[in-house]
Write an enzyme that holds these catalytic residues in place. Sequence first.
Site, PDB file in Angstrom:
ATOM      1  N   LYS A   1     -11.232  -0.121   8.777  1.00  0.00           N
ATOM      2  CA  LYS A   1     -11.724  -1.436   7.720  1.00  0.00           C
ATOM      3  C   LYS A   1     -12.518  -2.465   8.368  1.00  0.00           C
ATOM      4  O   LYS A   1     -13.562  -2.069   8.740  1.00  0.00           O
ATOM      5  CB  LYS A   1     -10.421  -1.677   7.125  1.00  0.00           C
ATOM      6  CG  LYS A   1      -9.684  -0.541   6.160  1.00  0.00           C
ATOM      7  CD  LYS A   1      -8.361  -0.864   5.613  1.00  0.00           C
ATOM      8  CE  LYS A   1      -7.752   0.211   4.808  1.00  0.00           C
ATOM      9  NZ  LYS A   1      -6.603   0.246   4.483  1.00  0.00           N
TER      10      LYS A   1
ATOM     11  N   ASP B   1       2.030  -4.981   8.821  1.00  0.00           N
ATOM     12  CA  ASP B   1       1.017  -3.800   8.466  1.00  0.00           C
ATOM     13  C   ASP B   1      -0.283  -4.931   8.513  1.00  0.00           C
ATOM     14  O   ASP B   1      -0.225  -5.663   7.420  1.00  0.00           O
ATOM     15  CB  ASP B   1       1.213  -3.054   7.192  1.00  0.00           C
ATOM     16  CG  ASP B   1       0.047  -2.088   6.949  1.00  0.00           C
ATOM     17  OD1 ASP B   1      -0.911  -2.411   7.518  1.00  0.00           O
ATOM     18  OD2 ASP B   1       0.535  -1.105   6.467  1.00  0.00           O
TER      19      ASP B   1
ATOM     20  N   PHE C   1       0.691  -1.256   0.126  1.00  0.00           N
ATOM     21  CA  PHE C   1      -0.111  -0.043   0.093  1.00  0.00           C
ATOM     22  C   PHE C   1       0.843   1.208   0.090  1.00  0.00           C
ATOM     23  O   PHE C   1       1.719   1.292   0.809  1.00  0.00           O
ATOM     24  CB  PHE C   1      -1.044  -0.149   0.989  1.00  0.00           C
ATOM     25  CG  PHE C   1      -1.853   1.195   1.170  1.00  0.00           C
ATOM     26  CD1 PHE C   1      -3.053   0.960   0.614  1.00  0.00           C
ATOM     27  CD2 PHE C   1      -1.679   2.326   1.785  1.00  0.00           C
ATOM     28  CE1 PHE C   1      -4.136   1.742   0.651  1.00  0.00           C
ATOM     29  CE2 PHE C   1      -2.689   3.305   1.609  1.00  0.00           C
ATOM     30  CZ  PHE C   1      -3.912   3.155   1.086  1.00  0.00           C
TER      31      PHE C   1
HETATM   32  C1  LIG Z   1      -5.613   1.466   4.453  1.00  0.00           C
HETATM   33  C2  LIG Z   1      -3.926   1.475   4.450  1.00  0.00           C
HETATM   34  C3  LIG Z   1      -3.217   2.158   5.077  1.00  0.00           C
HETATM   35  C4  LIG Z   1      -4.232   3.339   5.607  1.00  0.00           C
HETATM   36  O1  LIG Z   1      -3.173   4.556   6.157  1.00  0.00           O
HETATM   37  P1  LIG Z   1      -3.722   5.775   6.840  1.00  0.00           P
HETATM   38  O2  LIG Z   1      -2.732   6.384   7.608  1.00  0.00           O
HETATM   39  O3  LIG Z   1      -4.874   5.162   7.865  1.00  0.00           O
HETATM   40  O4  LIG Z   1      -4.302   6.504   5.957  1.00  0.00           O
HETATM   41  C5  LIG Z   1      -2.082   1.848   5.344  1.00  0.00           C
HETATM   42  N1  LIG Z   1      -1.741   0.820   4.954  1.00  0.00           N
HETATM   43  C6  LIG Z   1      -2.243  -0.147   4.520  1.00  0.00           C
HETATM   44  C7  LIG Z   1      -1.702  -1.377   4.217  1.00  0.00           C
HETATM   45  C8  LIG Z   1      -3.522   0.208   4.146  1.00  0.00           C
HETATM   46  O5  LIG Z   1      -4.358  -1.011   3.545  1.00  0.00           O
END
Ligand SMILES: *Cc1c(COP(=O)(O)O)cnc(C)c1O
Length: 415
Positions: free
Chosen positions: A226, A200, A128
């Site tokens: 989520k 993560d 991500f």
């Molecule tokens: C949704 C997501 C994020 C989101 O990060 P934010 O700081 O909450 O915007 C980060 N890493 C992954 C893998 C995600 O799927």
Amino acid sequence: MPNRHDLASIETMDATDPLRAFRSRFVLPDGVIYLDGNSLGAASPAVFAELQKAATEEWGQGLIRSWNSAGWFDLPLQLGDRIGRLVGAAKGQTVVADTTSINIYKALHAALALRPGRSVIVAESGSFPTDLYMAEGVASTRPGTKLRLEGVDAASIEELIDENTAVVLVNHVNYKTGALRDMEGLTGKIHAAGALAIWDLCHSAGALPVDLDAAKADFAVGCTYKYLNGGPGSPAFVYAAERHHAGIVQPLSGWWAHARPFAMEVNFAGGEGIRRFQCGTQPMLSLRALKGALDVWDGVDMQALRHKSIALTDLFIELVEARCGKHGVALETTRDSERRGSQVSFAHANAYEVMQALIERGVIGDFRAPSTMRFGFTPLYTSYRDVWQAVAILEEILDSGWWKEPRFAVRSAVT
Ligand SMILES: *Cc1c(COP(=O)(O)O)cnc(C)c1O
């Protein structure tokens, strides 16, 4: 190819689903099949009740006193422990704070500080993106720190780990393909090279059983908006294994991380344990919404959750391929259910337009550039019948070519 399922067999699956009672604990609009709980989880009356109470009684009447009397100050640690149960973390190792992006920043710095003399961060080019952007940001504050990426510097993450590697930042479930990594196996390889692992969990917390302690993970981060259903922008969590607590330093050393925040001392002195990962004042209304969402999670059997998640995603793959395969949809998610998160992605040359047409028909998934239609399956509120109907609607849209109407090609800011 004949389907293995007909509508009667789908209805039996719903009638015998051990998680079926959870659906009534969520608010889902009529006429909507929601397959995007992997992006923003559904609301629940439990969340609304917490928000109402926190706003009208605790803030409205209690005012500043509620930091003590309503337990606001301790909420980040309390909720951290409740998430800990869902991700296999014993108490005292998880705290709710800030965003996933910010927690990645803190965890990367903490890991680098625990491995002096090593200067490489390993990550995935398919990560991500915010994870990579934060890693770049961390590297920019530490001269000599290098970023090595799977898919750019070598084909597999294992090949990139060596005696210079301080930390490996890795997504447990890939946000786009839904591929699930072997946490225990990869953590073992990372440790064998003397490096540390940051997992993560954005797409695995609340999606499947996770066992951070058993896998000997060093750090973990994850979202609560989520699969955990904490509401838009609800704060994230960060986990640090207890064995690292004494040595943890992270640069966002705000007063909530201080050993004595109300002593108003001139110099920073880090608090005990996971408290040190906090920074400043947390958004209490959002935390209270999260508390309501976690109440719904109490009593969820994570093995039953996983079982249903696999059944839902298997069913979706089978039905889409049988009924829509001729229209050029190509599976991007593994068929191996053991290596799959709780989502399924299909590529299509006009994925954006087809997804917009689906959304107009009430089937909400999302689009990820350049050509992915992504569907999330949340076992607490998605039924087998939802899957059946979603595929029937997708089939109609593809058979009729309705997605070609010009309005479906107009791009919005959030896809
Ligand atoms: C949704 C997501 C994020 C989101 O990060 P934010 O700081 O909450 O915007 C980060 N890493 C992954 C893998 C995600 O799927």
